[in-house]
Design a protein around this motif. Sequence first.
Motif, PDB file in Angstrom:
ATOM      1  N   GLY A 123     -39.873  19.975 -15.966  1.00 54.47           N
ATOM      2  CA  GLY A 123     -38.838  18.934 -15.828  1.00 54.47           C
ATOM      3  C   GLY A 123     -39.174  17.721 -16.676  1.00 54.47           C
ATOM      4  O   GLY A 123     -38.302  17.142 -17.338  1.00 54.47           O
ATOM      5  N   ALA A 124     -40.467  17.346 -16.696  1.00 59.89           N
ATOM      6  CA  ALA A 124     -40.880  16.162 -17.462  1.00 59.89           C
ATOM      7  C   ALA A 124     -40.609  16.374 -18.943  1.00 59.89           C
ATOM      8  O   ALA A 124     -40.154  15.468 -19.647  1.00 59.89           O
ATOM      9  CB  ALA A 124     -42.358  15.882 -17.223  1.00 59.89           C
ATOM     10  N   GLU A 125     -40.860  17.591 -19.389  1.00 58.70           N
ATOM     11  CA  GLU A 125     -40.631  17.877 -20.810  1.00 58.70           C
ATOM     12  C   GLU A 125     -39.154  17.691 -21.173  1.00 58.70           C
ATOM     13  O   GLU A 125     -38.826  17.074 -22.190  1.00 58.70           O
ATOM     14  CB  GLU A 125     -41.047  19.331 -21.057  1.00 58.70           C
ATOM     15  CG  GLU A 125     -41.538  19.582 -22.456  1.00 58.70           C
ATOM     16  CD  GLU A 125     -42.080  20.993 -22.554  1.00 58.70           C
ATOM     17  OE1 GLU A 125     -41.446  21.776 -23.262  1.00 58.70           O
ATOM     18  OE2 GLU A 125     -43.099  21.305 -21.885  1.00 58.70           O
ATOM     19  N   ARG A 126     -38.293  18.189 -20.301  1.00 56.47           N
ATOM     20  CA  ARG A 126     -36.852  18.046 -20.581  1.00 56.47           C
ATOM     21  C   ARG A 126     -36.406  16.589 -20.466  1.00 56.47           C
ATOM     22  O   ARG A 126     -35.587  16.116 -21.264  1.00 56.47           O
ATOM     23  CB  ARG A 126     -36.054  18.923 -19.614  1.00 56.47           C
ATOM     24  CG  ARG A 126     -36.240  20.421 -19.914  1.00 56.47           C
ATOM     25  CD  ARG A 126     -35.901  21.275 -18.702  1.00 56.47           C
ATOM     26  NE  ARG A 126     -34.477  21.321 -18.427  1.00 56.47           N
ATOM     27  CZ  ARG A 126     -33.955  21.788 -17.287  1.00 56.47           C
ATOM     28  NH1 ARG A 126     -34.746  22.235 -16.324  1.00 56.47           N
ATOM     29  NH2 ARG A 126     -32.659  21.790 -17.096  1.00 56.47           N
ATOM     30  N   ALA A 127     -36.958  15.886 -19.481  1.00 61.07           N
ATOM     31  CA  ALA A 127     -36.575  14.477 -19.295  1.00 61.07           C
ATOM     32  C   ALA A 127     -37.025  13.645 -20.496  1.00 61.07           C
ATOM     33  O   ALA A 127     -36.293  12.778 -20.978  1.00 61.07           O
ATOM     34  CB  ALA A 127     -37.195  13.932 -18.007  1.00 61.07           C
ATOM     35  N   ARG A 128     -38.244  13.934 -20.993  1.00 60.16           N
ATOM     36  CA  ARG A 128     -38.789  13.157 -22.124  1.00 60.16           C
ATOM     37  C   ARG A 128     -37.911  13.253 -23.358  1.00 60.16           C
ATOM     38  O   ARG A 128     -37.807  12.313 -24.123  1.00 60.16           O
ATOM     39  CB  ARG A 128     -40.198  13.666 -22.460  1.00 60.16           C
ATOM     40  CG  ARG A 128     -41.284  12.909 -21.709  1.00 60.16           C
ATOM     41  CD  ARG A 128     -42.656  13.334 -22.201  1.00 60.16           C
ATOM     42  NE  ARG A 128     -43.504  13.617 -21.060  1.00 60.16           N
ATOM     43  CZ  ARG A 128     -44.058  14.794 -20.761  1.00 60.16           C
ATOM     44  NH1 ARG A 128     -43.880  15.836 -21.553  1.00 60.16           N
ATOM     45  NH2 ARG A 128     -44.802  14.924 -19.692  1.00 60.16           N
ATOM     46  N   LYS A 129     -37.294  14.406 -23.537  1.00 58.37           N
ATOM     47  CA  LYS A 129     -36.436  14.584 -24.724  1.00 58.37           C
ATOM     48  C   LYS A 129     -35.276  13.575 -24.695  1.00 58.37           C
ATOM     49  O   LYS A 129     -34.991  12.921 -25.691  1.00 58.37           O
ATOM     50  CB  LYS A 129     -35.860  16.008 -24.761  1.00 58.37           C
ATOM     51  CG  LYS A 129     -36.844  16.995 -25.293  1.00 58.37           C
ATOM     52  CD  LYS A 129     -36.145  18.241 -25.849  1.00 58.37           C
ATOM     53  CE  LYS A 129     -37.222  19.237 -26.229  1.00 58.37           C
ATOM     54  NZ  LYS A 129     -37.255  20.409 -25.339  1.00 58.37           N
ATOM     55  N   ILE A 130     -34.655  13.467 -23.529  1.00 55.26           N
ATOM     56  CA  ILE A 130     -33.504  12.549 -23.426  1.00 55.26           C
ATOM     57  C   ILE A 130     -33.994  11.098 -23.472  1.00 55.26           C
ATOM     58  O   ILE A 130     -33.487  10.269 -24.220  1.00 55.26           O
ATOM     59  CB  ILE A 130     -32.750  12.790 -22.092  1.00 55.26           C
ATOM     60  CG1 ILE A 130     -32.320  14.255 -21.988  1.00 55.26           C
ATOM     61  CG2 ILE A 130     -31.557  11.853 -21.979  1.00 55.26           C
ATOM     62  CD1 ILE A 130     -31.662  14.616 -20.677  1.00 55.26           C
ATOM     63  N   ALA A 131     -35.015  10.818 -22.661  1.00 54.67           N
ATOM     64  CA  ALA A 131     -35.487   9.431 -22.548  1.00 54.67           C
ATOM     65  C   ALA A 131     -36.086   8.953 -23.877  1.00 54.67           C
ATOM     66  O   ALA A 131     -35.911   7.789 -24.257  1.00 54.67           O
ATOM     67  CB  ALA A 131     -36.518   9.341 -21.427  1.00 54.67           C
ATOM     68  N   GLY A 132     -36.771   9.850 -24.582  1.00 51.82           N
ATOM     69  CA  GLY A 132     -37.408   9.473 -25.846  1.00 51.82           C
ATOM     70  C   GLY A 132     -36.370   9.052 -26.883  1.00 51.82           C
ATOM     71  O   GLY A 132     -36.518   8.036 -27.559  1.00 51.82           O
ATOM     72  N   GLN A 133     -35.299   9.836 -26.962  1.00 46.50           N
ATOM     73  CA  GLN A 133     -34.236   9.515 -27.934  1.00 46.50           C
ATOM     74  C   GLN A 133     -33.574   8.187 -27.610  1.00 46.50           C
ATOM     75  O   GLN A 133     -33.331   7.359 -28.476  1.00 46.50           O
ATOM     76  CB  GLN A 133     -33.157  10.593 -27.884  1.00 46.50           C
ATOM     77  CG  GLN A 133     -33.443  11.728 -28.839  1.00 46.50           C
ATOM     78  CD  GLN A 133     -32.334  12.773 -28.793  1.00 46.50           C
ATOM     79  OE1 GLN A 133     -31.261  12.553 -28.247  1.00 46.50           O
ATOM     80  NE2 GLN A 133     -32.619  13.935 -29.361  1.00 46.50           N
TER      81      GLN A 133
END
Length: 323
Positions: A302-312
Amino acid sequence: MKRILSGIQPTGIIHLGNYFGAIHNWLALQKKFDCVFFIADLHALTVYQKPEELRRNTLNLLKIYLASGLNPDKHIIFRQSDVQEHIELGWILNCVTPIAELERMTQFKDKSKQHKENINAGLFTYPCLMAADILLYDTDFVPVGEDQVQHVELTRAIAQKFNNLYADILKLPQAKINKISARLKGLDNPEKKMSKSAASEYNYIALTDSADLIRKKIKKAVTDSGSEIKYGADRPAISNLMTIYSLTTGLDFSQIEKKFNGKGYADFKSDLAEQIVKFTQPIQKKFQAVSDDQAEKILSDGAERARKIAGQKMEQIKDAVGL
Ligand code: TYM
């Protein structure tokens, strides 16, 4: 597809107020929306937590999410502290939020009364971190109980201020509450909300309470004067118990009144206790079936998927701010 986002602090037990005010509504919403659910462990630090207990409570909360029926294959479920952008944006929002707005927050006022020995800066700026949680994901709706609506409204005001100052890039979210379950009251005090931090455990029913404890707690729950099973603003105690009855059985208030017509509080309470046991037992069974390893794996995916959105989003925000 519109996005919803919500989270719960891993600060011990999860009670029926948290369940019906939040999780239960998320279950319905996950069919229609793109969802992000998280465990607000950074928020939990605003009240001192023993490190080992915080770790345990975090995994337990994830297990409750899964046992309740949240779907990690379809939606993002993660631990807040795994995605550092929350802190990064939280700081930037600290710098656009007027102190006067934070001073108005009811949760801050309540918690600083409750924890006089630890009125820390995090407790005060908590809504800025919560705003970051929401704004990082371009959230449309935030399904919460009534006590969190003030924070979501402040999030809108902070986003508006940021957009005016820098660039129009933060989406204004809306709170989404379920009128019936938005504010379950304490079993020992129907004037106040059911609360994890209540002085007595007879204030709430935890999702993980044993059948015997549920029976004991309902038996002890305060009632109003009179003896009729009737819903009404002048009867806060029985109305609260009827709300729980309605939420656990799906019956509406008039059906409940009809069912208990001519019967008294004792009959109603013993049936209510059984309905709660029936409702919580399957969740408890599923909770027991999830291992710590499974929980950790879901959190890291979940963290990996969340980081993609939050990072952008964070890149866009930093660019707008001049960082
Ligand atoms: P927390 O952990 O205090 O509560 C979790 C959820 O339970 C709801 N709730 C209730 N609903 C009905 N009746 C009650 N008696 C009751 N007590 C609690 C809360 O409204 C909440 O929906 N600040 C949040 C966590 C958070 C968050 C976020 C939520 C951090 N960042 C971003 C949404 C979006 C909190 O302390 O919830």
